[in-house]
Motif scaffolding. Sequence first.
Motif, PDB file in Angstrom:
ATOM      1  N   UNK A 139      30.311 -28.335   5.487  1.00  0.00           N
ATOM      2  CA  UNK A 139      30.074 -29.406   6.528  1.00  0.00           C
ATOM      3  C   UNK A 139      30.019 -30.904   6.085  1.00  0.00           C
ATOM      4  N   UNK A 140      31.057 -31.146   5.333  1.00  0.00           N
ATOM      5  CA  UNK A 140      30.937 -32.584   4.914  1.00  0.00           C
ATOM      6  C   UNK A 140      32.325 -33.424   4.780  1.00  0.00           C
ATOM      7  N   UNK A 141      33.259 -33.147   4.157  1.00  0.00           N
ATOM      8  CA  UNK A 141      34.568 -33.984   3.627  1.00  0.00           C
ATOM      9  C   UNK A 141      35.519 -33.710   4.874  1.00  0.00           C
ATOM     10  N   UNK A 142      35.897 -34.660   5.527  1.00  0.00           N
ATOM     11  CA  UNK A 142      37.272 -34.362   6.536  1.00  0.00           C
ATOM     12  C   UNK A 142      38.449 -35.552   5.880  1.00  0.00           C
ATOM     13  N   UNK A 143      39.396 -34.807   5.358  1.00  0.00           N
ATOM     14  CA  UNK A 143      40.679 -35.534   5.248  1.00  0.00           C
ATOM     15  C   UNK A 143      41.622 -35.670   6.236  1.00  0.00           C
ATOM     16  N   UNK A 185      39.888 -40.747   5.050  1.00  0.00           N
ATOM     17  CA  UNK A 185      38.881 -39.698   4.801  1.00  0.00           C
ATOM     18  C   UNK A 185      37.510 -40.085   5.147  1.00  0.00           C
ATOM     19  N   UNK A 186      36.786 -39.220   5.822  1.00  0.00           N
ATOM     20  CA  UNK A 186      35.265 -39.604   5.991  1.00  0.00           C
ATOM     21  C   UNK A 186      34.422 -38.271   5.766  1.00  0.00           C
ATOM     22  N   UNK A 187      33.070 -38.555   5.907  1.00  0.00           N
ATOM     23  CA  UNK A 187      32.104 -37.636   6.082  1.00  0.00           C
ATOM     24  C   UNK A 187      31.477 -37.386   7.163  1.00  0.00           C
ATOM     25  N   UNK A 188      30.851 -36.253   7.487  1.00  0.00           N
ATOM     26  CA  UNK A 188      30.106 -36.197   8.594  1.00  0.00           C
ATOM     27  C   UNK A 188      28.972 -37.051   8.804  1.00  0.00           C
ATOM     28  N   UNK A 189      28.659 -37.572   7.791  1.00  0.00           N
ATOM     29  CA  UNK A 189      27.281 -38.695   7.716  1.00  0.00           C
ATOM     30  C   UNK A 189      27.784 -39.968   7.834  1.00  0.00           C
ATOM     31  N   UNK A 190      29.215 -40.314   7.787  1.00  0.00           N
ATOM     32  CA  UNK A 190      29.802 -41.581   8.370  1.00  0.00           C
ATOM     33  C   UNK A 190      30.250 -42.480   7.193  1.00  0.00           C
ATOM     34  N   UNK A 191      30.325 -41.845   5.944  1.00  0.00           N
ATOM     35  CA  UNK A 191      30.754 -42.490   4.833  1.00  0.00           C
ATOM     36  C   UNK A 191      32.411 -42.212   4.982  1.00  0.00           C
ATOM     37  N   UNK A 192      33.321 -43.348   4.576  1.00  0.00           N
ATOM     38  CA  UNK A 192      34.319 -43.723   4.806  1.00  0.00           C
ATOM     39  C   UNK A 192      35.476 -43.962   3.366  1.00  0.00           C
ATOM     40  N   UNK A 193      36.311 -43.259   3.434  1.00  0.00           N
ATOM     41  CA  UNK A 193      37.105 -43.310   2.025  1.00  0.00           C
ATOM     42  C   UNK A 193      38.265 -44.110   2.691  1.00  0.00           C
ATOM     43  N   UNK A 194      38.656 -45.179   1.598  1.00  0.00           N
ATOM     44  CA  UNK A 194      40.071 -46.003   1.979  1.00  0.00           C
ATOM     45  C   UNK A 194      40.587 -46.451   0.784  1.00  0.00           C
ATOM     46  N   UNK A 195      41.747 -46.988   1.009  1.00  0.00           N
ATOM     47  CA  UNK A 195      42.693 -47.675  -0.232  1.00  0.00           C
ATOM     48  C   UNK A 195      43.506 -48.921   0.386  1.00  0.00           C
ATOM     49  N   UNK A 228      31.885 -34.686  -3.189  1.00  0.00           N
ATOM     50  CA  UNK A 228      31.236 -33.509  -2.962  1.00  0.00           C
ATOM     51  C   UNK A 228      30.022 -33.263  -4.302  1.00  0.00           C
ATOM     52  N   UNK A 229      30.515 -34.169  -5.497  1.00  0.00           N
ATOM     53  CA  UNK A 229      29.876 -33.522  -6.722  1.00  0.00           C
ATOM     54  C   UNK A 229      29.121 -34.614  -7.283  1.00  0.00           C
ATOM     55  N   UNK A 233      26.411 -39.374  -2.391  1.00  0.00           N
ATOM     56  CA  UNK A 233      26.537 -39.816  -0.667  1.00  0.00           C
ATOM     57  C   UNK A 233      25.612 -38.533  -0.154  1.00  0.00           C
ATOM     58  N   UNK A 234      25.511 -37.503  -0.926  1.00  0.00           N
ATOM     59  CA  UNK A 234      24.805 -36.239  -0.427  1.00  0.00           C
ATOM     60  C   UNK A 234      24.036 -35.632  -1.395  1.00  0.00           C
ATOM     61  N   UNK A 235      23.260 -34.492  -1.608  1.00  0.00           N
ATOM     62  CA  UNK A 235      22.894 -33.723  -2.511  1.00  0.00           C
ATOM     63  C   UNK A 235      24.366 -33.053  -3.316  1.00  0.00           C
ATOM     64  N   UNK A 236      24.434 -33.054  -4.441  1.00  0.00           N
ATOM     65  CA  UNK A 236      25.491 -32.153  -5.099  1.00  0.00           C
ATOM     66  C   UNK A 236      25.449 -30.513  -4.465  1.00  0.00           C
ATOM     67  N   UNK A 237      26.696 -30.171  -4.341  1.00  0.00           N
ATOM     68  CA  UNK A 237      26.919 -28.909  -3.911  1.00  0.00           C
ATOM     69  C   UNK A 237      28.258 -28.290  -4.272  1.00  0.00           C
ATOM     70  N   UNK A 238      28.092 -26.953  -4.659  1.00  0.00           N
ATOM     71  CA  UNK A 238      29.171 -26.324  -5.433  1.00  0.00           C
ATOM     72  C   UNK A 238      30.342 -25.563  -4.077  1.00  0.00           C
TER      73      UNK A 238
END
Length: 250
Positions: A139-143, A185-195, A228-229, A233-238
Amino acid sequence: MARREFRLQEGTSNKYWTIEWEGSGFTVQYGRIGATGQSQFKLFPTEAEAQQAHDRLIAEKLHKGYQEITPDAAATDRVPAQADTPRSLDMASVNFIGVVRVLATDAEVSALETWLKTTLPAGYREYVTTLGEGVLGGSFVRVYSPWRIEQQLAGWRQRIAEYWFWERSRSVLSRERALESILITDTLNGDELIFHPQQRDRLLILPVESEKIYKAGSSLLEAVEWMCSSGKLTRRFKARNFEPFDSRNG
């Protein structure tokens, strides 16, 4: 305006070098510590060219053995060093929750690139045509799908114009260049990935809870894995679970 300070103190060397960048130009100062040094101002046709020269000069100084001594107050301007071989998301290891994938087509990606007048970062086409639209990591990254990028770009740029929180990271990304950038891309926390269209191999994170802009990778698959790792942005998860959804359904 961002100022970076460096020193070289080894053997008979006892030198300093600083660089202060603003807009399409920067000033460098250098000399022996304790003596009157020299100062030079360099102006470039565009801010992008100034940034490239700025980053290149810093890399050259670090290669020569200079150590950065920029005060902690300015440390938020720095981009974290990337590993020599950045990790990329292994899409073959993704575990799907549900059987229906909401895939984009090659034609839709190409149409988006035509509309944007730029090529999308490496890995984007592969991601949206293989995994599709959905949430990665449980439940984290949304491309963003091609249709979602087109739908939300104007509104996102308007929001950035009104609410710009990362001025202390201007040496990484200025507000002016952010307004020319593309949200993918963003995360459910509100962080955003841009270029930025002129730097498709430099994917940046605008974190919702920090003024520090991060460099996440040179391709989308690197950036997603970093999100993710890295633990930034959040705790690392596998877990690399993926739950599809279709944003066109409301």
